[in-house]
Design a protein around this motif. Structure first.
Motif, PDB file in Angstrom:
ATOM      1  N   SER A 260       0.853  -1.191   0.000  1.00  8.04           N
ATOM      2  CA  SER A 260       0.000   0.000   0.000  1.00  8.04           C
ATOM      3  C   SER A 260       0.886   1.237   0.000  1.00  8.04           C
ATOM      4  N   THR A 261       0.770   2.056  -1.044  1.00  4.95           N
ATOM      5  CA  THR A 261       1.554   3.285  -1.153  1.00  4.95           C
ATOM      6  C   THR A 261       0.712   4.518  -0.845  1.00  4.95           C
ATOM      7  N   SER A 262      -0.462   4.340  -0.281  1.00  3.83           N
ATOM      8  CA  SER A 262      -1.410   5.430  -0.074  1.00  3.83           C
ATOM      9  C   SER A 262      -0.811   6.579   0.737  1.00  3.83           C
ATOM     10  N   HIS A 263      -1.175   7.796   0.322  1.00  8.71           N
ATOM     11  CA  HIS A 263      -0.709   9.004   0.995  1.00  8.71           C
ATOM     12  C   HIS A 263      -1.449   9.244   2.306  1.00  8.71           C
ATOM     13  N   MET A 264      -2.659   8.671   2.440  1.00  9.80           N
ATOM     14  CA  MET A 264      -3.436   8.836   3.663  1.00  9.80           C
ATOM     15  C   MET A 264      -4.515   7.765   3.718  1.00  9.80           C
ATOM     16  N   GLU A 265      -4.755   7.226   4.911  1.00 10.42           N
ATOM     17  CA  GLU A 265      -5.817   6.249   5.125  1.00 10.42           C
ATOM     18  C   GLU A 265      -6.466   6.531   6.472  1.00 10.42           C
ATOM     19  N   MET A 266      -7.729   6.146   6.590  1.00  8.70           N
ATOM     20  CA  MET A 266      -8.428   6.269   7.864  1.00  8.70           C
ATOM     21  C   MET A 266      -8.305   4.940   8.617  1.00  8.70           C
ATOM     22  N   SER A 267      -9.193   4.012   8.312  1.00 12.55           N
ATOM     23  CA  SER A 267      -9.157   2.681   8.912  1.00 12.55           C
ATOM     24  C   SER A 267      -9.212   1.695   7.750  1.00 12.55           C
ATOM     25  N   PRO A 268      -8.045   1.318   7.213  1.00 12.26           N
ATOM     26  CA  PRO A 268      -7.940   0.688   5.883  1.00 12.26           C
ATOM     27  C   PRO A 268      -8.416  -0.763   5.814  1.00 12.26           C
ATOM     28  N   ILE A 269      -9.629  -0.919   5.284  1.00 14.80           N
ATOM     29  CA  ILE A 269     -10.191  -2.264   5.147  1.00 14.80           C
ATOM     30  C   ILE A 269      -9.362  -3.114   4.193  1.00 14.80           C
ATOM     31  N   ASN A 270      -8.819  -2.489   3.129  1.00 18.80           N
ATOM     32  CA  ASN A 270      -8.046  -3.274   2.152  1.00 18.80           C
ATOM     33  C   ASN A 270      -6.827  -3.929   2.808  1.00 18.80           C
ATOM     34  N   LEU A 271      -6.181  -3.227   3.734  1.00 16.64           N
ATOM     35  CA  LEU A 271      -5.038  -3.811   4.436  1.00 16.64           C
ATOM     36  C   LEU A 271      -5.477  -4.955   5.343  1.00 16.64           C
ATOM     37  N   MET A 272      -6.578  -4.759   6.029  1.00 14.18           N
ATOM     38  CA  MET A 272      -7.065  -5.794   6.945  1.00 14.18           C
ATOM     39  C   MET A 272      -7.496  -7.043   6.185  1.00 14.18           C
ATOM     40  N   GLU A 273      -8.062  -6.850   4.985  1.00 13.96           N
ATOM     41  CA  GLU A 273      -8.445  -8.005   4.180  1.00 13.96           C
ATOM     42  C   GLU A 273      -7.214  -8.767   3.705  1.00 13.96           C
ATOM     43  N   ALA A 274      -6.144  -8.033   3.367  1.00 16.36           N
ATOM     44  CA  ALA A 274      -4.895  -8.693   2.985  1.00 16.36           C
ATOM     45  C   ALA A 274      -4.333  -9.476   4.165  1.00 16.36           C
ATOM     46  N   GLN A 275      -4.397  -8.887   5.356  1.00 21.17           N
ATOM     47  CA  GLN A 275      -3.939  -9.595   6.544  1.00 21.17           C
ATOM     48  C   GLN A 275      -4.813 -10.812   6.824  1.00 21.17           C
ATOM     49  N   ALA A 276      -6.121 -10.662   6.601  1.00 20.43           N
ATOM     50  CA  ALA A 276      -7.033 -11.790   6.806  1.00 20.43           C
ATOM     51  C   ALA A 276      -6.677 -12.966   5.905  1.00 20.43           C
ATOM     52  N   ALA A 277      -6.112 -12.659   4.725  1.00 21.74           N
ATOM     53  CA  ALA A 277      -5.691 -13.710   3.793  1.00 21.74           C
ATOM     54  C   ALA A 277      -4.289 -14.233   4.116  1.00 21.74           C
ATOM     55  N   GLY A 278      -3.668 -13.688   5.166  1.00 19.93           N
ATOM     56  CA  GLY A 278      -2.355 -14.160   5.572  1.00 19.93           C
ATOM     57  C   GLY A 278      -1.192 -13.551   4.821  1.00 19.93           C
ATOM     58  N   LEU A 279      -1.442 -12.469   4.051  1.00 19.04           N
ATOM     59  CA  LEU A 279      -0.356 -11.851   3.292  1.00 19.04           C
ATOM     60  C   LEU A 279       0.497 -10.955   4.181  1.00 19.04           C
ATOM     61  N   PRO A 280       1.815 -11.006   4.038  1.00 17.37           N
ATOM     62  CA  PRO A 280       2.648  -9.998   4.691  1.00 17.37           C
ATOM     63  C   PRO A 280       2.402  -8.651   4.022  1.00 17.37           C
ATOM     64  N   VAL A 281       2.204  -7.605   4.822  1.00 10.88           N
ATOM     65  CA  VAL A 281       1.815  -6.301   4.305  1.00 10.88           C
ATOM     66  C   VAL A 281       2.949  -5.293   4.470  1.00 10.88           C
ATOM     67  N   VAL A 282       3.190  -4.515   3.403  1.00 14.20           N
ATOM     68  CA  VAL A 282       4.126  -3.391   3.440  1.00 14.20           C
ATOM     69  C   VAL A 282       3.317  -2.139   3.137  1.00 14.20           C
ATOM     70  N   ALA A 283       3.337  -1.153   4.033  1.00  9.99           N
ATOM     71  CA  ALA A 283       2.472   0.020   3.860  1.00  9.99           C
ATOM     72  C   ALA A 283       3.129   1.273   4.416  1.00  9.99           C
ATOM     73  N   ALA A 284       2.617   2.424   3.968  1.00 10.54           N
ATOM     74  CA  ALA A 284       3.120   3.715   4.438  1.00 10.54           C
ATOM     75  C   ALA A 284       2.697   3.955   5.878  1.00 10.54           C
ATOM     76  N   ARG A 285       3.597   4.548   6.628  1.00 10.05           N
ATOM     77  CA  ARG A 285       3.314   4.906   8.020  1.00 10.05           C
ATOM     78  C   ARG A 285       2.551   6.229   8.028  1.00 10.05           C
ATOM     79  N   VAL A 286       1.222   6.133   7.932  1.00 12.04           N
ATOM     80  CA  VAL A 286       0.413   7.350   7.800  1.00 12.04           C
ATOM     81  C   VAL A 286      -1.011   7.086   8.279  1.00 12.04           C
ATOM     82  N   GLY A 287      -1.663   8.144   8.800  1.00  9.17           N
ATOM     83  CA  GLY A 287      -3.063   8.043   9.186  1.00  9.17           C
ATOM     84  C   GLY A 287      -3.345   6.910  10.149  1.00  9.17           C
ATOM     85  N   GLY A 288      -4.354   6.089   9.816  1.00 13.68           N
ATOM     86  CA  GLY A 288      -4.748   4.991  10.685  1.00 13.68           C
ATOM     87  C   GLY A 288      -4.022   3.690  10.413  1.00 13.68           C
TER      88      GLY A 288
END
Length: 357
Positions: A260-288
């Motif tokens: 996830s390269t997003s410039h801003m997120e609130m409560s990111p469902i897309n990240l949580m769904e990736a985690q739910a599928a067991g994927l290791p997640v790399v994302a920007a340190r921003v927002g929620g």
């Protein structure tokens, strides 16, 4: 006493949360959504269409009249709003109701919380129009608390983790395949992925598939495609277009990581769904995002808008299968334990019962 909720706006997660303890949940949608629009996640709940338009203050009075009508029609005692004007309209409607109505609200627009003047105005509205405000991320909660708002509670989005097929094999076979699910527009920074791939292409074979609507920002899509062509990365960054969750569920687990390269997120469902599928997640340190990802434990965080930082974290994943498996499994465990609709429903129930007494 029965508990009946009216949720204004298209917010399926909130509806699910209320459904865990309410006898009835009614959804109020703007007429502009259209009766023909397919809303599979909401179709089991009654939907009312509102003719009023609250995109400007002029629509507040007509919307208040409609909310009052719905309160009386469905014996509503909880109204949940998702915009500032709906917050005001709901407050006005409640003043002319003969029964006690609990007013709750939230705002999904993460960018609106970056402007301090806007936040101060919003805090004033919250103070005078709601019984409790639901902050979807800790950075929103902290801002409101700092401004002296007492009637605020932190309840992030949730994910139906049990519906996602889970990754079991973390070995890489062929290119290192990453995936990103988000609307394609500048705020999601899909173009930065080209910069990241340029930094890594001489050392690693990486492919990134981006799923998301391409129709909202045609000009931005053209910018991305030009960067891909100029960098000779055809086939390495692929804009796949919109995909339904039902089609995505069996696909996610086959990727090696989520980006996830997003410039801003609130409560990111897309990240949580990736985690739910067991994927290791790399994302920007921003927002929620830091609410969901504990760096090095349930995912890896990089500095926002910094392709060098992102490339460094991705390279760590590529070179260490144990790291991929550890944070992939830890991420799934985390969302399955901390981000469930039952937990969110319990917190909403406490608020509702407190104000309905």
């Amino acid at each position: 006493m029965s508990i009946n909720a009216l949720v204004i706006g298209r917010c399926p997660k909130t509806v699910e949360h209320f459904s865990t303890f309410c006898d009835k949940v009614i959804i109020a949608l703007d007429q502009s959504f259209g009766r023909e629009r397919h809303l599979p996640e909401l179709e089991k709940f009654p939907i009312e269409f509102c003719k009023s338009n609250v995109s400007t203050p002029k629509g507040i009075i007509p919307r208040a009249i409609e909310i009052k009508r719905l309160i009386n029609k469905h014996d509503i005692n909880i109204v949940f709003s998702n915009t500032k004007w709906d917050m005001v309209a709901a407050k006005l409607a409640s003043l002319f109701c003969s029964k006690n109505v609990t007013l709750l609200a939230t705002n999904h627009n993460s960018y609106s919380w970056q402007d301090y003047k806007n936040v101060k105005k919003m805090s004033t509205l919250i103070k005078y129009t709601t019984d409790c405000y639901v902050a979807l991320a800790s950075f929103v909660y902290d801002q409101l608390k700092t401004l002296g708002i007492k009637n605020v509670i932190l309840i992030p989005n949730t994910v139906g983790y049990e519906t996602w097929e889970v990754k079991e094999d973390y070995a890489v076979r062929g290119p290192f395949r990453m995936v990103y699910v988000a609307f394609v527009y500048p705020g999601k920074r899909q173009d930065m992925i080209v910069d990241v791939l340029n930094l890594l292409k001489n050392k690693h074979d990486i492919e990134v598939d981006c799923y998301g609507d391409l129709d909202e920002c045609i000009e931005y899509v053209a910018v991305i495609n030009k960067k891909i062509a100029d960098s000779h990365l055809e086939g390495k960054l692929n804009l796949k277009g919109k995909v339904e969750n039902s089609a995505l569920r069996p696909l996610l687990k086959d990727y090696d990581a989520y980006l996830s390269t997003s410039h801003m997120e609130m409560s990111p469902i897309n990240l949580m769904e990736a985690q739910a599928a067991g994927l290791p997640v790399v994302a920007a340190r921003v927002g929620g995002i830091p609410d969901v990802i504990q760096d090095g434990k349930t995912g890896l965080l990089f500095d926002v808008d910094n392709p060098y930082s992102a490339a460094d974290k991705i390279e760590k994943l590529i070179e260490d299968i144990n790291l991929r498996e550890r944070i992939g499994r830890a991420g799934r465990k985390y969302v399955s334990e901390e981000y469930t609709k039952v937990q969110a429903g319990e917190r909403l129930k406490v608020i509702a019962l407190k104000n309905l007494k």
